[in-house]
Design an enzyme around this catalytic site. Structure first.
Site: not given
Length: 448
Positions: A140, A144, A267
């Site tokens: 994240h 960005i 996973s």
């Protein structure tokens, strides 16, 4: 005859030695193992980097991946060890990593990377959910405006914090990064950036979760701003169809193969019901479940996620969540001595106390085949069986090229590990800030 043979052998050995020296000088290759590795070092262009402990004998599969990073990788079948050989290349794409370099802190903070590694290892013993939390956090951040630590900033005057955007409301691990940073600050105050702490800590988390080692450049600087609006609208959504997912990753320079590879990180971790409830009860507004869902999995998911009768948020929400399931205890530090200071002797807080209530939210464990199963491969097996928990994940089987890579990774763990290492290196080098741009924060949550 004997003299001739001796001279011949001498000349042959001399030729081989000179050839080896020339090859070493030209390629400057560095070999590293996945785990465990100690404090022994090897050097590349004079920079010291962690080297492997004694390895078990095993057959090795050599795979060469030529690209902007010119990386050769050997993967061993024994304990899934991976070796990366990084070649210096004058034509290397400098824009992808700015002026980063290996072992950037070798003089200014020689113990920095070891402190990060040891602290993550110690914390992982008390909370394995640390791994998906840090992996999601680095994604994240890097997705960005690049790997600049902007996701770590708290809201303040002039700072619209990314962590307050809808896709980031369930992010965890901020307190873990703060703790690691405090350990580094005790030894090297004001030297190691938060963005470097994050990418290095995430790399260790990948290893501990069963993934491959991958070398990292360092020397990133921290952003003095955050990008809440961009995070809100540009992070990939778990509800996206295939074209939307591919377009999102393509906007950051990832092709279809790399997109399938990076999503293999799904996973590990726990995904909350809000991310897939629409697939269970009202898929596409039909008031019926997603027909692509495996019937047995549908029953299991419905048993864990009762219909809430509240609309699912339309805001982009991304990826897995590192929070524990409702039955798990919040991680606490075990009180054993810290590798560097007494700071970590205290009880470790939950992954972001302000979001601790999320630990009680029901969800599905993304470790499809149970703890300790191979990182990545079970995820691809599940997609081929129609058992993808997130719609965006299951959609990978719908595309011609993405489907090829799903099948390839399901059948070839070594190939996946190689590709995942390369993709994580690329992700970690996105749009980095280097001196004189940016800053080195003393506190990761506040602009210096």
């Amino acid at each position: 005859m004997s003299l001739f043979l001796n001279n011949f052998l001498f000349m042959l050995m001399l030729f081989l030695f000179i050839s080896w020296m020339i090859r070493n000088e030209v390629t400057k290759k560095l070999h590293l193992s996945t785990w465990p590795y100690d404090d022994a070092t090897v050097s590349i262009s004079g920079n010291k980097i962690g080297a492997p402990k004694k390895q078990k004998s095993s057959s090795t599969v050599n795979v060469y991946a030529k690209g902007s990073s010119n990386i050769s990788i050997s993967v061993s079948n024994d304990d899934m060890l991976m070796f990366l050989s990084i070649e210096d290349d004058e034509n290397q794409n400098e824009q992808s990593r700015g002026s980063l370099e290996y072992d950037f802190y070798r003089d200014s903070c020689p113990q920095g990377e070891k402190i990060i590694r040891d602290t993550v290892r110690q914390l992982y013993k008390t909370g394995p959910e640390l791994a998906p939390a840090l992996l999601r956090l680095v994604f994240h951040d890097c997705f960005i405006e690049g790997c600049d630590g902007s996701v770590l900033l708290d809201p303040a005057e002039g700072v619209d914090a990314e962590k307050e955007s809808p896709p980031n409301e369930t992010l965890k691990g901020f307190d873990i990064i703060d703790l690691i940073k405090s350990e580094v600050e005790e030894v090297c105050p004001g030297v190691v950036s938060c963005s470097d702490v994050l990418v290095l800590a995430a790399r260790e988390a990948v290893i501990l979760a069963g993934g491959p080692f991958y070398p990292l450049y360092t020397g990133r600087r921290d952003s003095n701003t955050s990008y809440r609006d961009i995070a809100t609208y540009e992070l990939p959504s778990p509800h996206a169809d295939l074209s939307e997912t591919l377009a999102s990753f393509a906007s950051r320079g990832f092709n279809e193969r790399e997109t399938v590879t990076l999503l293999g990180a799904h996973s590990v971790g726990v995904v909350h019901c809000q991310f897939f409830e629409n697939r269970l009860y009202n898929f596409g507004g039909t008031n019926e479940p997603d027909p692509s869902l495996n019937p047995k999995l549908l029953d299991e998911m419905r048993s864990r996620c009762k219909r809430s009768h509240t609309p699912t948020s339309s805001a982009p929400l991304c990826c897995f969540d590192g929070s524990p399931s409702s039955s798990a205890l919040a991680p606490t530090f075990d009180g054993s001595p810290s590798p560097t200071s007494s700071a970590t002797k205290a009880v470790l807080p939950t992954f972001e106390d302000s979001s601790s209530s999320l630990s009680e939210v029901p969800g599905m464990d993304m470790a499809y085949e149970g703890p300790g199963s191979d990182f990545g491969t079970p995820y691809y097996h599940s997609l081929l069986q129609g058992k993808g928990i997130l719609f965006a994940d299951q959609q990978l089987t719908a595309g011609e090229e993405t489907g090829i890579w799903v099948r390839a990774y399901a059948s070839d763990t070594l190939l996946f590990r190689r590709d995942f290492a390369l993709a994580m290196m690329k992700l970690s080098n996105l749009q980095v800030l280097t001196a004189p741009m940016g800053q080195v924060r003393r506190s990761c949550s506040k602009v210096a």
